[in-house]
Design an enzyme around this catalytic site. Structure first.
Site, PDB file in Angstrom:
ATOM      1  N   SER A  42       0.850  -0.787  -0.112  1.00  0.00           N
ATOM      2  CA  SER A  42      -0.007   0.213  -0.170  1.00  0.00           C
ATOM      3  C   SER A  42       0.825   1.183   0.218  1.00  0.00           C
ATOM      4  O   SER A  42       2.440   0.669   0.833  1.00  0.00           O
ATOM      5  CB  SER A  42      -0.783  -0.071   1.422  1.00  0.00           C
ATOM      6  OG  SER A  42      -1.996   1.121   1.375  1.00  0.00           O
ATOM      7  N   CYS A  43       0.559   2.275  -0.604  1.00  0.00           N
ATOM      8  CA  CYS A  43       1.405   3.786  -0.289  1.00  0.00           C
ATOM      9  C   CYS A  43       0.193   4.577   0.032  1.00  0.00           C
ATOM     10  O   CYS A  43      -1.157   4.867   0.271  1.00  0.00           O
ATOM     11  CB  CYS A  43       1.977   3.770  -1.502  1.00  0.00           C
ATOM     12  SG  CYS A  43       1.053   3.553  -3.018  1.00  0.00           S
ATOM     13  N   GLY A  44       0.183   5.377  -1.404  1.00  0.00           N
ATOM     14  CA  GLY A  44      -1.126   6.626  -0.767  1.00  0.00           C
ATOM     15  C   GLY A  44      -1.514   6.649  -1.189  1.00  0.00           C
ATOM     16  O   GLY A  44      -2.723   6.933  -1.874  1.00  0.00           O
ATOM     17  N   GLY A  53      -1.333   3.552  -4.661  1.00  0.00           N
ATOM     18  CA  GLY A  53      -0.943   2.876  -5.501  1.00  0.00           C
ATOM     19  C   GLY A  53       0.015   2.912  -6.457  1.00  0.00           C
ATOM     20  O   GLY A  53       0.275   1.482  -7.524  1.00  0.00           O
ATOM     21  N   TRP A  88      -3.940   4.723   0.807  1.00  0.00           N
ATOM     22  CA  TRP A  88      -4.871   5.326   1.397  1.00  0.00           C
ATOM     23  C   TRP A  88      -5.489   6.283   1.416  1.00  0.00           C
ATOM     24  O   TRP A  88      -5.930   7.085   1.693  1.00  0.00           O
ATOM     25  CB  TRP A  88      -3.174   6.106   2.053  1.00  0.00           C
ATOM     26  CG  TRP A  88      -3.659   6.608   3.232  1.00  0.00           C
ATOM     27  CD1 TRP A  88      -3.746   8.290   4.248  1.00  0.00           C
ATOM     28  CD2 TRP A  88      -4.046   6.034   4.798  1.00  0.00           C
ATOM     29  NE1 TRP A  88      -4.201   7.985   5.069  1.00  0.00           N
ATOM     30  CE2 TRP A  88      -3.977   7.067   5.998  1.00  0.00           C
ATOM     31  CE3 TRP A  88      -3.958   4.512   5.103  1.00  0.00           C
ATOM     32  CZ2 TRP A  88      -4.524   6.529   7.143  1.00  0.00           C
ATOM     33  CZ3 TRP A  88      -3.980   4.662   6.541  1.00  0.00           C
ATOM     34  CH2 TRP A  88      -4.854   5.317   7.649  1.00  0.00           C
TER      35      TRP A  88
END
Length: 282
Positions: free
Chosen positions: A236-238, A240, A267
């Site tokens: 996961s990240c901000g 994708g 996120w």
């Protein structure tokens, strides 16, 4: 096929033909440049552009969400991404966008896909030639064969958070955003992380030249976060994008249980969805 390729090996592969090189650059949050103009100024000979925002769902409220398979196949055909070709993505700056393009193309079933390690900077450092001018893509048919096991949605991640599905969530955002100390770059959402997620800023996977750390070092880093041969990893990240750097690193060293999955909404979706559990702190 190993997911990474060096500049020298790519130069040799281009000479042998049957390869398509694509520039997947885009400006990430905090960056301001025109990737199309940079491409026109200087790119690897024969390369064409791969615009990640074009290869996204135009109806999604979230940034660069995966497109439907028909849209991806149509756009990939226009770019000349035939299933028979070996495909190599690169970034003008870093590798994060190329990693997203690598993951997205493999999601739709093309397996012979690689990322130029170190990006265009590595190509330049090796003294290899560049050309200028427009994008001259030659269409070639692409057939989509989706591998949706490489994709997770919010429901999957909720199942992991609540213990209904085994797995480990690795978050590629900065540690400050993960811990809730720093604001998110997108307005209207708070920082923090999913319960049980572990922080792995994608920059910590790289050396000073923007290339991945040695495989042994990466394996040690992932092991320290709890990744074993039986661990199903969700990245996961901000939004994708940089999550795909974790996925690329895992595949490159063969860590975890099978292929990692990427939480596409990441996120941006989690923190904007009411009642999503959010934790702050380390």
């Amino acid at each position: 096929m190993h997911p990474l390729i060096s500049a020298s090996d790519l130069a040799q592969a281009i000479q042998q033909g049957d390869i398509l090189v694509l520039d997947a650059s885009m400006a990430l949050p905090g960056q301001a440049f025109d990737p199309q103009q940079r491409f026109a100024n200087a790119h690897i000979a024969g390369a064409v552009r791969f615009d990640i925002d074009t290869f996204s769902d135009p109806d999604s409220p979230l940034p660069h969400t995966i497109p439907g398979q028909a849209r991806f196949a149509r756009l990939a055909t226009e770019r000349g991404m035939a299933n028979t070709k070996r495909i190599v993505f690169y970034d003008q700056d870093g590798m994060a966008c190329a990693a997203r393009a690598w993951w997205l193309t493999r999601l739709f079933g093309h397996e012979r896909v690689q990322v130029l390690e170190g990006g265009l900077a590595a190509w330049k450092s090796a003294g290899l030639p560049l050309e200028s001018g427009p994008d001259l893509a030659a269409p070639a048919p692409f057939v989509s064969r989706p591998r949706y096991d490489r994709l997770h949605g919010m429901g999957d991640v909720l199942d992991i958070v609540h213990g209904r599905l085994p797995g480990l969530i690795l978050d590629a955002r900065s540690r400050g955003r993960f811990e809730g100390r720093d604001p998110e770059p997108r307005a209207g959402i708070e920082s923090g992380h999913m319960p049980g997620a572990r922080s792995l800023p994608y920059t910590e996977l790289l050396d000073d030249n923007g290339r991945f750390l040695p495989a042994a070092t990466l394996k040690e880093k992932f092991a320290g976060l709890g990744v074993t041969d039986t661990t199903a990893v969700t990245c996961s990240c901000g939004s994708g994008m940089t999550a795909c750097m974790i996925a690329l690193a895992l595949v490159s060293i063969g860590a975890g249980a099978g292929e990692p999955a990427v939480y596409d909404g990441s996120w941006a979706e989690w923190a904007s969805t009411p009642d999503s559990p959010i934790v702050c702190g380390a």
